[in-house]
Design a protein around this motif. Structure first.
Motif, short mmCIF file in Angstrom:
data_model
loop_
_atom_site.label_atom_id
_atom_site.label_comp_id
_atom_site.label_asym_id
_atom_site.label_seq_id
_atom_site.Cartn_x
_atom_site.Cartn_y
_atom_site.Cartn_z
N LYS A 89 -0.51 -3.66 -7.56
CA LYS A 89 -0.49 -2.22 -7.28
C LYS A 89 0.47 -1.50 -8.23
O LYS A 89 0.15 -0.43 -8.77
N MET A 199 -5.97 -2.26 9.60
CA MET A 199 -5.83 -1.71 8.26
C MET A 199 -5.81 -0.19 8.29
O MET A 199 -5.09 0.46 7.53
N LEU A 202 -2.44 1.04 8.93
CA LEU A 202 -1.60 0.95 7.74
C LEU A 202 -1.88 2.08 6.76
O LEU A 202 -0.97 2.68 6.19
N ILE A 203 -3.17 2.38 6.57
CA ILE A 203 -3.55 3.46 5.65
C ILE A 203 -3.07 4.81 6.16
O ILE A 203 -2.54 5.63 5.40
N ASN A 206 0.60 5.14 5.59
CA ASN A 206 0.87 5.48 4.19
C ASN A 206 0.65 6.96 3.95
O ASN A 206 1.46 7.64 3.31
N TYR A 216 4.83 -1.72 8.62
CA TYR A 216 3.81 -2.43 7.84
C TYR A 216 3.80 -3.92 8.15
O TYR A 216 2.74 -4.57 8.10
N GLY A 220 0.61 -5.37 9.61
CA GLY A 220 0.10 -6.22 8.53
C GLY A 220 0.00 -7.68 8.92
O GLY A 220 -1.05 -8.31 8.74
N VAL A 241 -4.55 -7.32 0.52
CA VAL A 241 -5.03 -6.03 1.02
C VAL A 241 -3.88 -5.24 1.66
O VAL A 241 -3.73 -4.04 1.43
N VAL A 242 -3.07 -5.92 2.46
CA VAL A 242 -1.92 -5.26 3.10
C VAL A 242 -0.94 -4.74 2.06
O VAL A 242 -0.40 -3.63 2.19
N PHE A 244 -1.51 -3.51 -0.76
CA PHE A 244 -1.99 -2.27 -1.37
C PHE A 244 -1.77 -1.05 -0.48
O PHE A 244 -1.93 0.08 -0.93
N THR A 245 -1.40 -1.27 0.78
CA THR A 245 -1.11 -0.14 1.67
C THR A 245 0.37 0.25 1.66
O THR A 245 0.74 1.27 2.24
N PRO A 247 3.63 1.95 0.63
CA PRO A 247 3.86 3.19 -0.13
C PRO A 247 4.57 2.93 -1.46
O PRO A 247 5.49 2.12 -1.55
#
Length: 442
Positions: A89, A199, A202-203, A206, A216, A220, A241-242, A244-245, A247
């Protein structure tokens, strides 16, 4: 500040070792060699029986039961993949992959370095029990590859280090996709839906600007990772995947942070000149600066920094020790001549060099890209050899690709042999071709 003898003679040398670019590769190599020694000694029985001990978590019908080897590969390695996700990321947002123009050449080179090895392996193993191992020679061990490159110091240009880093990063993305799409067994869809709902939390966190890492970690690990693990999709994918969430924005922007720091430093200095600050007041002012620095640091960077040493010097060596213990019996030469071993060795050494060099050549000849400054074709071939060090990711994919112990043994022999040969050849090719750059950056 005066340092104690403990700092000078114990803690400082350890810190210096950890901070070196080559240290991770050294520790991984030693862990792998130790595993080989133990597996071929009188301690082998204890080694394999320990890794086969089962540990369960949960109550009644809701239990996860795996042996220690699987907990290392599915659980502990999720921390490694989480760190990979954080690094990916960061690189996409502000690093080697942030500019399309700068990333297209290494991305295309990495694509060649994945497709050609998989093709070579498939040609050798088509129609055999080992055919499913085509993903094994696609991977690159970024720690080993960069570690050897940094051993060369200023004999190679900075641009080559940047190029190899970008190739390895794209390679990591490819390996993650291969694991997710081709090495996933039966899928429990309801658990995937459950993971997707976590998820979403988490999004949303963010988007709302929640920066507390505990939030998270809760959703997560307790949510996404556990649900994905129970779904049948490999749990390490959840870790990426986690990541990428997390910040990547700052609560206090850099310009404002610098202005506030200068103002606070000026006030402390001015007050100290007129009336020396007592310890309590000084601690209070330092605490304010610490909190301001915390707000100016993105959670993504904080987590990457805090995870890096633990993953590099605990998680990866434990993984190497648990997975590199291959028993070298009297049939070792026969094993080395097996189609799986030959496929892995050929795929890594020949496939990586040909794939990376060929795809780079195509991009340059089509005038879509230019070679990085100070880089020639022998150096590109050297990068191909270093990228053929597949160790960590290749071993990881081996355990997903095969269930048969004989096939696993053959693949690991191929990985260890190819990684050793590729590392030595890559080092000497780049050393012989390299010229010391005046004023090169380290």
């Amino acid at each position: 500040m005066r340092k104690s003898k403990l700092d000078l003679f114990f803690l400082k040398p350890i810190q210096n070792f950890i901070e070196k670019k080559t240290s991770v590769g050294i520790v991984l190599f030693l862990a792998a060699m130790l595993a080989m020694v133990v597996a071929n000694s009188s301690l082998s029985g204890y080694y394999f029986s320990f890794l086969d001990k089962y540990i369960s978590f949960g109550v009644h019908n809701f239990q996860i039961k795996k042996n220690i080897l699987h907990w290392i590969n599915d659980g502990l390695m999720s921390m490694f993949f989480f760190l990979v996700g954080l690094e990916l990321k960061r690189e996409i947002l502000e690093g080697e992959l942030s500019s399309f123009r700068d990333s297209i050449l290494p991305a295309f080179a990495a694509l060649g370095g994945m497709l050609v090895p998989a093709l070579i392996y498939t040609l050798i193993n088509h129609g055999t029990p080992g055919a499913n191992g085509w993903g094994i020679p696609m991977a690159t061990d970024i720690a080993f590859a960069l570690g050897i490159l940094y051993l060369l110091g200023d004999k190679v240009p900075l641009s080559l280090k940047v190029f190899l880093t970008a190739v390895a990063i794209v390679d990591d993305i490819g390996a993650i996709l291969v694991i997710a799409l081709f090495y996933t067994e039966e899928i429990a869809v309801q658990n995937l839906y459950l993971g997707a709902s976590f998820m979403l939390f988490l999004i949303i966190g963010n988007i709302l600007g929640i920066r507390n890492t505990l939030y998270y970690a809760l959703f997560g690990i307790g949510g996404v990772w556990l649900a994905i693990l129970l779904s049948g999709v490999h749990a390490t994918i959840a870790a990426v995947v986690v990541a990428f969430t997390i910040p990547a924005n700052r609560k206090v922007h850099t310009g404002l942070f610098l202005r506030k720091i200068r103002l606070m430093a000026f006030k402390i200095g001015h007050q100290h000149d007129t009336m020396p600050l007592n310890k309590s007041r000084l601690s209070s002012e330092i605490e304010k600066i610490t909190l301001l620095t915390y707000d100016a640091s993105p959670p993504l960077h904080r987590l990457e920094h805090s995870f890096n040493s633990f993953v590099s010097f605990v998680v990866l060596p434990v993984f190497a020790f648990a997975n590199a213990g291959v028993v070298l019996g009297s049939d070792v030469f026969q094993q080395l001549m097996s189609s799986v071993t030959l496929g892995v060795v050929s795929g890594l050494i020949v496939g990586k060099v040909v794939g990376i060099t060929l795809f780079t050549f195509i991009m340059v000849k089509l005038r879509i890209c230019h070679l990085p400054h100070g880089v020639d074709w022998p150096k590109i071939m050297g990068v191909g050899l270093l990228a053929a060090i597949g160790f960590t990711m290749s071993v990881f994919i081996t355990d997903l690709a095969f269930k048969d112990e004989q096939l696993i043994k053959q693949a690991k022999l191929g990985i260890l042999a190819a990684s050793t040969v590729a590392g030595v050849l890559g080092y000497y090719l780049l050393k012989g071709n390299g010229k010391k750059e005046v004023g090169s950056l380290e």
